[in-house]
Scaffold this active site. Sequence first.
Site: not given
Length: 594
Positions: A61, A296, A306
């Site tokens: 994104e 992950r 983030k």
Amino acid sequence: MTSATDSAPKPSSNFLRQIIERDLADGTYAQRRFAGTPGDAAHHASGQPDPAKIRTRFPPEPNGYLHIGHAKSITLNFGLAAEYAGVCHMRFDDTNPEKEEQEYVDSILDAVKWLGFDWHANGTDHLYYASNYFDFMYRAAEALINAGLAYVDEQTADEMRHNRGDFGHAGTDSPFRTRTPAENLARFRAMRDGQLADGAAVLRAKLDMASPNINLRDPALYRIKRAEHHNTGNTWCIYPMYTYAHPIEDALEGITHSVCTLEFEDQRPWYDWLLDTLCTLGLLAQPRPHQYEFARLNVTYVITSKRKLRQLVDEKIVDGWDDPRMPTIVGLRRRGYTPDAIRLMCERAGTSKAGGWTDYASLDIALREDLEGKAPRAMAVIDPVKLRLTNWAELFSSEAHREPCHAPANPHRPELAPRAFSLGHEVWIERDDFAELPAKGFFRLFPGNKVRLKYGYVIECTGCEKDASGAITAVLATVIPDTRSGTPGADAVKVKGTITWLGVHDALPAELRLYDRLFTEAQPDAGGKDFKASLNPASKKVVHGFIEPSLANAQPDDKFQFERHGYFVADRIDHTASKPVINRIAGLKDSWVK
Ligand code: ATP
Ligand code: MG
């Protein structure tokens, strides 16, 4: 295969490689067509047999800077495509109108290229934007409505949340669930045409409000949101939900293996349902993509959220997104980590279903492996004190005499021209290479002791000079004649210590930025801990030292190994020939070993 143990997996094998190899062996995707651009079933049916054996994608994104975790996803997706004669698509998942910016798009493309990957294949740039698929997504939504598989729900957000139930309780059907397809179509078009307020209705799939998998309790497909989109402007006031958009994006692009992180595992039944349904309705090409999840990458001593990274920037705890202490790709790059080192570290971290932590030290290890044979050597003095050779004029008949010295550019690359510098009557040495009162086991300079000036002479320490406050201003020593490195008598005098140095006359002053880990705790934000409590106060130290004259032409981004000190890089932003700025990447060995 080299050994008899053919049944044993290759050391680097992982479950994804096994799945791909099985699909290739079974010909699962062998009959697939690809029309050269993304599109629906009819579009691809008109295309050629796909020249790519598999298709993967990296779908960020564009709402922030990429970090070390994304590097794992990039190396995995682009790496698998390269390994199996496939293609990896670079796709921006830009279906959310609010958070996305061109700045991020540019930095993401830059980061992927810098890591060494390319989305150009078979004469095509496979760079895609999910927002280009809005028309298809809308068409698919109407098809689901017409098939009686989607409805417009006008419950309030609270009612919807309440009626969804939870792990222990089945959900409750919405009173709007029994609307006819015709009613739903009219209401959905009213949503699209701006006749309903933001949040007044959502389009939902009609699955099973009692499903033990909450993701299957009539998931939302579209919401109303009046927001300008960076690509489609104000064309739309309804936007697809991520969980609806993502599988469709994969299918339109002819992705075969859609690799994502484990938090999407519970979404897989939905992914399968949606694509199977749209294939059955004739909208999407078959064979369709399949989703596979892996754990992950978690790296110790960094944070990758983030939101928290933004906090570090906004609160000026670091000097921006590309601060060399940041785990962002731009930060790692500025720190001096190489694409090869990052890729090696990601490969070694492995790909599995079981989560775990990768030690930050593995990045330094990969860096050392990469640079050991590549980076030129040089000497640097980080905390300088002057050393005066008091018999210099007597020995060489003039204080101005210079003894030329040479050293290998890199011991692994004897073909390279050696470095040249010279020894004079005054040199810079590291302050801690001298001790007036040596501790036990100290073999460097102290009165009466002999050491070798690397690539130069053996010297004997005779004392030091101090200022009024008692601080040492100069170390004194005499040169022992006929001990020069590389001459026949060099070994006549045995020493236990060799020290690095730079001639005062030819050393280049430099700003040295000594970076270290940003956090003192291995898992700074684990379990909701306040990560700011474990900031390392010594994560950045700026000192003024000296570097070897062989670095006079160093360019931004050039990397070197400073003998005894570790790997350094000329700062890509601030370094100039007239004002060198050098960052420490990593020491020669791990100083954080427990
Ligand atoms: P957000 O919280 O905004 O969703 P994100 O880190 O998931 O952040 P995306 O832009 O959605 O950001 O990520 C792009 C891709 O990178 C996704 O496929 C995601 O699964 C993958 N990815 C993100 N973080 C990691 C990680 N730590 N390890 C492996 N893959 C990751
Ligand atoms: Mg994400």
